[in-house]
Design a protein around this motif. Structure first.
Motif, PDB file in Angstrom:
ATOM      1  N   SER A  52      -0.653 -10.707   4.156  1.00  0.00           N
ATOM      2  CA  SER A  52      -1.079 -11.365   5.373  1.00  0.00           C
ATOM      3  C   SER A  52      -2.200 -12.351   5.091  1.00  0.00           C
ATOM      4  N   PRO A  53      -2.208 -13.534   5.742  1.00  0.00           N
ATOM      5  CA  PRO A  53      -3.331 -14.459   5.580  1.00  0.00           C
ATOM      6  C   PRO A  53      -4.641 -13.821   6.006  1.00  0.00           C
ATOM      7  N   THR A  54      -4.593 -12.911   6.993  1.00  0.00           N
ATOM      8  CA  THR A  54      -5.784 -12.171   7.400  1.00  0.00           C
ATOM      9  C   THR A  54      -5.726 -10.809   6.739  1.00  0.00           C
ATOM     10  N   ARG A  55      -6.527 -10.630   5.706  1.00  0.00           N
ATOM     11  CA  ARG A  55      -6.420  -9.411   4.913  1.00  0.00           C
ATOM     12  C   ARG A  55      -7.025  -8.230   5.642  1.00  0.00           C
ATOM     13  N   ARG A  56      -6.345  -7.110   5.578  1.00  0.00           N
ATOM     14  CA  ARG A  56      -6.881  -5.877   6.122  1.00  0.00           C
ATOM     15  C   ARG A  56      -7.632  -5.105   5.050  1.00  0.00           C
ATOM     16  N   TYR A  57      -7.195  -5.220   3.782  1.00  0.00           N
ATOM     17  CA  TYR A  57      -7.814  -4.463   2.704  1.00  0.00           C
ATOM     18  C   TYR A  57      -8.195  -5.376   1.547  1.00  0.00           C
ATOM     19  N   GLU A  58      -9.326  -5.088   0.947  1.00  0.00           N
ATOM     20  CA  GLU A  58      -9.706  -5.749  -0.298  1.00  0.00           C
ATOM     21  C   GLU A  58      -8.970  -5.057  -1.438  1.00  0.00           C
ATOM     22  N   ARG A  59      -8.444  -5.845  -2.353  1.00  0.00           N
ATOM     23  CA  ARG A  59      -7.583  -5.305  -3.406  1.00  0.00           C
ATOM     24  C   ARG A  59      -8.374  -4.478  -4.423  1.00  0.00           C
ATOM     25  N   CYS A  60      -7.795  -3.358  -4.823  1.00  0.00           N
ATOM     26  CA  CYS A  60      -8.364  -2.504  -5.865  1.00  0.00           C
ATOM     27  C   CYS A  60      -7.752  -2.904  -7.207  1.00  0.00           C
ATOM     28  N   ASP A  61      -8.599  -3.084  -8.217  1.00  0.00           N
ATOM     29  CA  ASP A  61      -8.101  -3.546  -9.515  1.00  0.00           C
ATOM     30  C   ASP A  61      -7.955  -2.419 -10.531  1.00  0.00           C
ATOM     31  N   ASP A  90       8.954  -7.549   8.339  1.00  0.00           N
ATOM     32  CA  ASP A  90       8.739  -8.972   8.559  1.00  0.00           C
ATOM     33  C   ASP A  90       7.281  -9.253   8.890  1.00  0.00           C
ATOM     34  N   GLY A  91       6.460  -8.214   8.787  1.00  0.00           N
ATOM     35  CA  GLY A  91       5.029  -8.360   8.969  1.00  0.00           C
ATOM     36  C   GLY A  91       4.320  -8.271   7.635  1.00  0.00           C
ATOM     37  N   PRO A  92       3.005  -8.054   7.645  1.00  0.00           N
ATOM     38  CA  PRO A  92       2.261  -7.975   6.392  1.00  0.00           C
ATOM     39  C   PRO A  92       2.594  -6.697   5.629  1.00  0.00           C
ATOM     40  N   LEU A  93       2.745  -6.825   4.330  1.00  0.00           N
ATOM     41  CA  LEU A  93       2.949  -5.666   3.461  1.00  0.00           C
ATOM     42  C   LEU A  93       1.573  -5.232   2.972  1.00  0.00           C
ATOM     43  N   LEU A  94       1.091  -4.136   3.506  1.00  0.00           N
ATOM     44  CA  LEU A  94      -0.292  -3.730   3.261  1.00  0.00           C
ATOM     45  C   LEU A  94      -0.511  -3.245   1.839  1.00  0.00           C
ATOM     46  N   LEU A  95       0.525  -2.689   1.211  1.00  0.00           N
ATOM     47  CA  LEU A  95       0.348  -2.168  -0.146  1.00  0.00           C
ATOM     48  C   LEU A  95      -0.088  -3.262  -1.114  1.00  0.00           C
ATOM     49  N   VAL A  96       0.447  -4.480  -0.952  1.00  0.00           N
ATOM     50  CA  VAL A  96       0.076  -5.542  -1.885  1.00  0.00           C
ATOM     51  C   VAL A  96      -1.293  -6.132  -1.553  1.00  0.00           C
ATOM     52  N   GLN A  97      -1.835  -5.767  -0.399  1.00  0.00           N
ATOM     53  CA  GLN A  97      -3.235  -6.086  -0.134  1.00  0.00           C
ATOM     54  C   GLN A  97      -4.147  -5.099  -0.841  1.00  0.00           C
ATOM     55  N   ALA A  98      -3.729  -3.826  -0.854  1.00  0.00           N
ATOM     56  CA  ALA A  98      -4.581  -2.761  -1.385  1.00  0.00           C
ATOM     57  C   ALA A  98      -4.599  -2.715  -2.903  1.00  0.00           C
ATOM     58  N   LEU A  99      -3.488  -3.148  -3.564  1.00  0.00           N
ATOM     59  CA  LEU A  99      -3.432  -3.129  -5.026  1.00  0.00           C
ATOM     60  C   LEU A  99      -2.518  -4.242  -5.515  1.00  0.00           C
ATOM     61  N   ASP A 100      -2.605  -4.518  -6.814  1.00  0.00           N
ATOM     62  CA  ASP A 100      -1.798  -5.569  -7.435  1.00  0.00           C
ATOM     63  C   ASP A 100      -0.579  -4.919  -8.093  1.00  0.00           C
ATOM     64  N   PRO A 101       0.630  -5.122  -7.551  1.00  0.00           N
ATOM     65  CA  PRO A 101       1.808  -4.459  -8.127  1.00  0.00           C
ATOM     66  C   PRO A 101       2.083  -4.835  -9.578  1.00  0.00           C
ATOM     67  N   SER A 102       1.585  -5.979 -10.030  1.00  0.00           N
ATOM     68  CA  SER A 102       1.829  -6.381 -11.415  1.00  0.00           C
ATOM     69  C   SER A 102       0.901  -5.672 -12.395  1.00  0.00           C
ATOM     70  N   VAL A 103      -0.119  -4.986 -11.881  1.00  0.00           N
ATOM     71  CA  VAL A 103      -1.117  -4.339 -12.738  1.00  0.00           C
ATOM     72  C   VAL A 103      -1.213  -2.836 -12.475  1.00  0.00           C
ATOM     73  N   SER A 104      -1.156  -2.463 -11.201  1.00  0.00           N
ATOM     74  CA  SER A 104      -1.484  -1.093 -10.813  1.00  0.00           C
ATOM     75  C   SER A 104      -0.254  -0.209 -10.657  1.00  0.00           C
ATOM     76  N   TYR A 105      -0.446   1.067 -10.972  1.00  0.00           N
ATOM     77  CA  TYR A 105       0.522   2.112 -10.689  1.00  0.00           C
ATOM     78  C   TYR A 105      -0.039   2.976  -9.556  1.00  0.00           C
ATOM     79  N   VAL A 106       0.843   3.616  -8.814  1.00  0.00           N
ATOM     80  CA  VAL A 106       0.439   4.673  -7.891  1.00  0.00           C
ATOM     81  C   VAL A 106       0.775   5.990  -8.560  1.00  0.00           C
ATOM     82  N   GLU A 107      -0.225   6.839  -8.721  1.00  0.00           N
ATOM     83  CA  GLU A 107      -0.011   8.136  -9.384  1.00  0.00           C
ATOM     84  C   GLU A 107       0.018   9.236  -8.332  1.00  0.00           C
TER      85      GLU A 107
END
Length: 235
Positions: A52-61, A90-107
């Motif tokens: 989303s252009p208006t971010r709900r979450y700052e990304r965790c690295d 068709d709305g904002p995908l919040l997971l990609v706001q919270a983390l970077d899929p190219s770097v992070s795993y969910v454990e």
């Protein structure tokens, strides 16, 4: 960043002991308390990557993000993708706001999942894929210093299977092993006089590059342990 020294004493011909550091846990690198973390509404318009252009979450690295630490609405997206196949919005995908899929795993419960995101017909599509061999962006190096008066042979094992070595190390010489796959490995050291010892090597986000010193009295290991920052959306 802290440094920890691990000590052990070994007797020639005795059954090998295990020189153990601290565990990363199952790989999630210390789960943090649950928090919804929501700071706004959910009617934003997503861009081409689902952000989303208006971010709900700052990304965790962080490389490994514990499932339990995810905000509730991000966790709901992950659950939907895991249980029901791709999650489509068709709305904002919040997971990609919270983390970077190219770097992070969910454990979760010792299993690592790689988020896979694509855009199709104006909709963001999320899949989660089990990652059998999660890796760090930058590998780690284990260095072995032979301070004994006799040659030693060193091997690296994973789950009881030799993955590197055996390598002969002369007195006063140094050898090393490199690894980027997250997990726990065993360094096995053997001497011609019956000396034998082991060191458990944790390859993870918080663990640095260990130096193992082999002497007549046993093994001593020095390793840096990082204080990892909390993800910005945790309480």
């Amino acid at each position: 960043m802290r440094r920890r020294t691990f000590l052990a004493t070994f007797v020639a011909g005795a059954t090998a002991g295990c020189l153990d550091g601290l565990f990363d846990g199952a790989g999630g690198e210390d789960a943090t308390p649950e928090s919804s973390g929501s700071t706004g509404g959910s009617n934003d318009t997503a861009n081409a990557s689902g952000v989303s252009p208006t971010r709900r979450y700052e990304r965790c690295d962080r490389v490994a993000v514990a499932y339990e630490s995810l905000p509730a609405d991000v966790r709901a997206e992950f659950d939907a993708a895991l249980r029901n196949g791709p999650y489509v919005t068709d709305g904002p995908l919040l997971l990609v706001q919270a983390l970077d899929p190219s770097v992070s795993y969910v454990e979760r419960d010792g299993t690592y999942y790689r988020p896979v995101v694509r855009q199709e017909s104006g909709k963001a599509i999320l899949r989660v894929v089990v990652e059998e061999r999660p890796t760090l962006p930058t590998g780690r190096t284990l260095t072995v210093n032979n301070g004994r008066e006799e040659p030693i042979t060193v091997s690296l094992l994973e789950d009881g299977r030799v993955v590197a070595g055996p390598t002969a190390v002369e007195p006063g010489a140094i050898t090393s092993f490199q690894e980027s796959a997250i997990g726990t490995y065993t360094l096995r050291v053997r001497g011609e006089d019956g000396f034998e010892g082991t060191f458990r090597w944790h390859v993870g986000e918080r663990w640095g590059d260990p130096n193992v010193f082999v002497t007549g009295g046993g093994l001593e290991a020095d390793v840096a342990v990082a204080d990892l920052p909390r993800c910005p959306w945790t309480a």
